[in-house]
Structure formats: structure tokens, C-alpha cells
Design an enzyme around this catalytic site. Sequence first.
Site, mmCIF file in Angstrom:
data_model
loop_
_atom_site.group_PDB
_atom_site.id
_atom_site.type_symbol
_atom_site.label_atom_id
_atom_site.label_comp_id
_atom_site.label_asym_id
_atom_site.label_seq_id
_atom_site.Cartn_x
_atom_site.Cartn_y
_atom_site.Cartn_z
ATOM 1 N N GLU A 74 5.535 -13.649 -4.495
ATOM 2 C CA GLU A 74 6.408 -12.925 -3.559
ATOM 3 C C GLU A 74 6.467 -13.575 -2.170
ATOM 4 O O GLU A 74 6.775 -12.893 -1.194
ATOM 5 C CB GLU A 74 5.945 -11.469 -3.418
ATOM 6 C CG GLU A 74 5.823 -10.692 -4.727
ATOM 7 C CD GLU A 74 7.169 -10.312 -5.339
ATOM 8 O OE1 GLU A 74 8.179 -10.984 -5.060
ATOM 9 O OE2 GLU A 74 7.192 -9.341 -6.105
ATOM 10 N N TYR A 120 2.618 10.140 13.097
ATOM 11 C CA TYR A 120 2.055 8.829 12.759
ATOM 12 C C TYR A 120 2.938 8.021 11.821
ATOM 13 O O TYR A 120 2.917 6.801 11.855
ATOM 14 C CB TYR A 120 0.605 8.964 12.240
ATOM 15 C CG TYR A 120 -0.353 8.784 13.391
ATOM 16 C CD1 TYR A 120 -0.497 9.788 14.345
ATOM 17 C CD2 TYR A 120 -1.044 7.593 13.582
ATOM 18 C CE1 TYR A 120 -1.315 9.611 15.441
ATOM 19 C CE2 TYR A 120 -1.865 7.416 14.670
ATOM 20 C CZ TYR A 120 -2.001 8.430 15.599
ATOM 21 O OH TYR A 120 -2.804 8.237 16.689
HETATM 22 P P1 13P Z 1 1.500 -11.618 -7.213
HETATM 23 O O1 13P Z 1 0.269 -11.413 -8.079
HETATM 24 O O2 13P Z 1 2.210 -12.896 -7.559
HETATM 25 O O3 13P Z 1 1.152 -11.502 -5.754
HETATM 26 O O4 13P Z 1 2.513 -10.456 -7.557
HETATM 27 C C1 13P Z 1 2.045 -9.130 -7.535
HETATM 28 C C2 13P Z 1 3.115 -8.178 -7.158
HETATM 29 O O5 13P Z 1 2.820 -7.176 -6.530
HETATM 30 C C3 13P Z 1 4.493 -8.467 -7.581
HETATM 31 O O6 13P Z 1 5.374 -7.627 -6.904
#
Ligand code: 13P
Length: 211
Positions: A74, A120
Site C-alpha cells: 500500500e 476528540y
Molecule cells: P500489506 O501487508 O502489504 O501492508 O497489506 C496489508 C493491508 O492492510 C492491505 O490493505
Amino acid sequence: MTETQLRDLLVKMADSLFARGFSVGSAGNISVRTPDGGYLITPTNSSLGWLDAARISKLDADFRHVDGDKPSKEVVMHRAFYTARGDAGAVVHLHSTLATAVSCLPDVDWNNPIPPLTPYFVMRVGRRMPIIAYFRPGNPAMESTIHAAAKNARAVLLANHGPVVSGKTLTDAVYAAEELEEAAKLFLMLRGSSPRTLTPGQVDDLLETFG
Ligand code: 13P
């Protein structure tokens, strides 16, 4: 904070999120700007509960992988926030259950699904948090959509996926992600009961006072 301190803090905060159920399995990823202009980001397929500070992925200022394990799939999601928001020093993406539940509801306002129920939430997440159309995890096509939304929002909800939250510091971004999950819980608990929300004047006062 030095890069070593940031690595240690990232491990500690990720472990805390995992221990309290904000992340399960290998879900979620966290990044933070480093003093040399680069970024640290959690490795792909790593559990937030079991990070190794020495193996966290290092990216250069152009988001190229330069050290550590293979970065999260990501990276573009995180890059979208850093390039849209000069004030973003860290980005947290979670699949936290209740915020994700809100992202699946068909009948909410996609411009701002969670109303200002508590101070908050407004102070940490801001005035507005839109829902972004669904993209397959890791799809580079999400970047331009998130980038456009992030210009006017510190956080977004990815439809049927989960929240992405930025903050000035790593601590700020984690606190905002936690506050968002609690706001989602309140929103879902109060659905159908016409709760009192903060007024626009009260929201303005919070943002003027706390930024
Ligand atoms: P990654 O393990 O590549 O960080 O992906 C996890 C995730 O949350 C995908 O949206």
C-alpha cells in the site's frame, strides 16, 4: 526524533494497536517520515504485533525501497497522503472493525459519514472524512483518488476496506486512528436514535482552539 527512535516507537505503537484488536493477522500498515526526508513503512505481510525495528522497510524521498524487508503493497496509499498534505508526518491504515463496518453501509453520506458526536473525533480527525470508492488492496489506481480527497481531509475511509489516517507525528496519526474507531462505534450504536451532535459553532471552536 532520530530514525532509531522512530523505528522503536513504530514497533511499540503497532504492537499496542495489535494487542487491543485494532489490527488482526497481517492487516494494516503504518508509515512515518524520517529526518533525512525518507520514510519508514511496515513490511508487506507483517503482523503489526511482531515487527522487528531493524527490518522495517526504508524508502527514500521518492518512495523507492532502499533498505529493510519488502515494503507494504500500500505504498501508493501512503504516498497519496504525503504528497497531498504538507502537514502529514505519518500515515496509519487499519482494517479496524467498526470503521470498516461504516465503510460498507449503503445509506451513509459518502462526503462525511460520521457526524461530529464528540470533541476528540473532531480534534484528531477533523471536520470531514469522506468515503473513497473501493479499490483492490495495493491497486495503484487508488492513488489519485485518495490524493484528491486528502487535500481536504486528514483521513479517508476506503469502501469495504478500512480507514487511512494521517497525523503530524506518528503518535498523532495513531491516536487519530483510535479516535476514529471509537467514533465509528458510537455512530453505529446510535444509529436510528437521532443523537445530538456538536453544532457547527462547537466544531469551529474546537478546530480554532486545537488546530
Ligand atoms: P500489506 O501487508 O502489504 O501492508 O497489506 C496489508 C493491508 O492492510 C492491505 O490493505
